[in-house]
Design an enzyme around this catalytic site. Structure first.
Site, PDB file in Angstrom:
ATOM      1  N   LYS A 127       0.897   4.167  -2.835  1.00 49.31           N
ATOM      2  CA  LYS A 127       0.544   5.557  -2.500  1.00 49.31           C
ATOM      3  C   LYS A 127       1.722   6.508  -2.736  1.00 49.31           C
ATOM      4  O   LYS A 127       1.517   7.656  -3.144  1.00 49.31           O
ATOM      5  CB  LYS A 127       0.057   5.644  -1.053  1.00 49.31           C
ATOM      6  CG  LYS A 127      -1.272   4.910  -0.812  1.00 49.31           C
ATOM      7  CD  LYS A 127      -2.384   5.415  -1.709  1.00 49.31           C
ATOM      8  CE  LYS A 127      -3.748   4.854  -1.333  1.00 49.31           C
ATOM      9  NZ  LYS A 127      -4.819   5.303  -2.231  1.00 49.31           N
ATOM     10  N   TYR A 140       0.837  -1.216   0.000  1.00 47.90           N
ATOM     11  CA  TYR A 140       0.000   0.000   0.000  1.00 47.90           C
ATOM     12  C   TYR A 140       0.870   1.264   0.000  1.00 47.90           C
ATOM     13  O   TYR A 140       0.603   2.221  -0.746  1.00 47.90           O
ATOM     14  CB  TYR A 140      -0.895  -0.061   1.237  1.00 47.90           C
ATOM     15  CG  TYR A 140      -1.953   1.003   1.369  1.00 47.90           C
ATOM     16  CD1 TYR A 140      -3.120   0.946   0.615  1.00 47.90           C
ATOM     17  CD2 TYR A 140      -1.813   2.043   2.284  1.00 47.90           C
ATOM     18  CE1 TYR A 140      -4.110   1.908   0.767  1.00 47.90           C
ATOM     19  CE2 TYR A 140      -2.801   2.995   2.448  1.00 47.90           C
ATOM     20  CZ  TYR A 140      -3.946   2.929   1.687  1.00 47.90           C
ATOM     21  OH  TYR A 140      -4.934   3.880   1.846  1.00 47.90           O
TER      22      TYR A 140
END
Ligand code: NAI
Length: 247
Positions: A160, A156
């Site tokens: 991001k 993640y």
């Protein structure tokens, strides 16, 4: 002339959570809002009803943002129906948390495909539409995790952080066509994504937030609307909406 045209927004993952709140905020601002969603037809229909009640000519389109062919087909349909796209909120996202040494290839790829590659798939056709219009505004949903990392979120955090680089590069490329590209880095926001966390973990997190409270989807949505519509001289920025967690 330009002022009389009703602007159109596309919000990916707009059926619930932060995306839903962004869609509502943009409908309140007078835009026609198209939401995309992955699979929950009931949630999408309910959100569309809410948007229509605000006077927005709203529709929901079901497609997987990590599937290039589905994205291209649906963006073409949206453009055919609405004739323009003025605002794009790249919001759809998932988590598949786990310590890196035990992280499966599937969990790595799912998160990169849904949270990062989707930005390419969706923004590529939409930016072409915006370039022809010579106007547009794109807001990418990043995360504080993309700025400072987090245990159990290597996939993640990578996606991001990628979104942040994407935002800055694209802002430079599209500025000449009056298209702005910004990102939001939410902290800990109360949505379906975070509701499965154990109570003691939430209490510990809250203790670290200077404003001593979790954020709401609406807290993020007002900033998305500001970046999308009001902040006409702002591009390439990453704005934290995190209760002061990092600055
Ligand atoms: P959520 O889980 O409540 O909603 C996610 C939305 O994305 C849903 O509408 C879902 O249908 C859609 N979606 C998921 N995979 C999809 C796919 N393959 N194709 C199309 N749509 C898909 O999540 P939440 O919390 O509202 O998050 C929204 C964005 O904000 C995400 O990008 C997330 O990473 C980001 N974010 C959330 C934070 C939080 O604390 N909730 C913190 C930082 C960032």
């Amino acid at each position: 002339m330009e002022d009389t045209i009703k602007k159109v927004a596309l919000v990916t993952g707009g059926s619930r959570g932060i995306g839903r709140a962004c869609a509502i905020e943009l409908a309140r601002a007078g835009l026609d809002v198209v939401i995309n969603y992955a699979g929950n037809v009931d949630a999408a229909s309910k959100t569309v009803e809410e948007l229509r009640a605000l006077g927005s000519n709203a529709e929901a389109y079901q497609f997987d943002v990590s599937n290039k062919a589905q994205v291209e087909e649906n963006i073409a349909k949206i453009f055919e129906k609405y004739g323009r796209i003025d605002v794009l909120i790249n919001n759809a996202g998932i988590t598949r948390d786990g310590l890196f040494i035990r992280m499966s290839e599937e969990n790595w790829l799912d998160v990169i495909n849904t949270n990062l590659n989707s930005a390419y798939f969706v923004t590529n056709p939409v930016s072409k539409i915006m370039m022809k219009q010579r106007s547009g505004s794109i807001v990418n949903m990043a995360s504080v995790v993309g700025l400072y990392g987090n245990v159990g979120q290597a996939n993640y955090a990578s996606a991001k952080a990628g979104i942040i680089g994407f935002t800055k590069a694209l802002a430079k490329e599209l500025a000449a066509r009056s298209i702005r590209v910004n990102a939001i880095a939410p902290g800990f926001i109360q949505t379906d994504m975070t509701k499965t966390l154990p109570e003691n973990a939430v209490a510990m997190m809250t203790e670290h937030i200077p404003l001593k409270t979790l954020g709401t989807p609406e807290d993020v949505a007002v900033v998305a609307k500001f970046l999308a519509l009001d902040a006409k001289y702002v591009t390439g920025q990453v704005l934290g909406v995190d209760g002061g967690l990092i600055f």
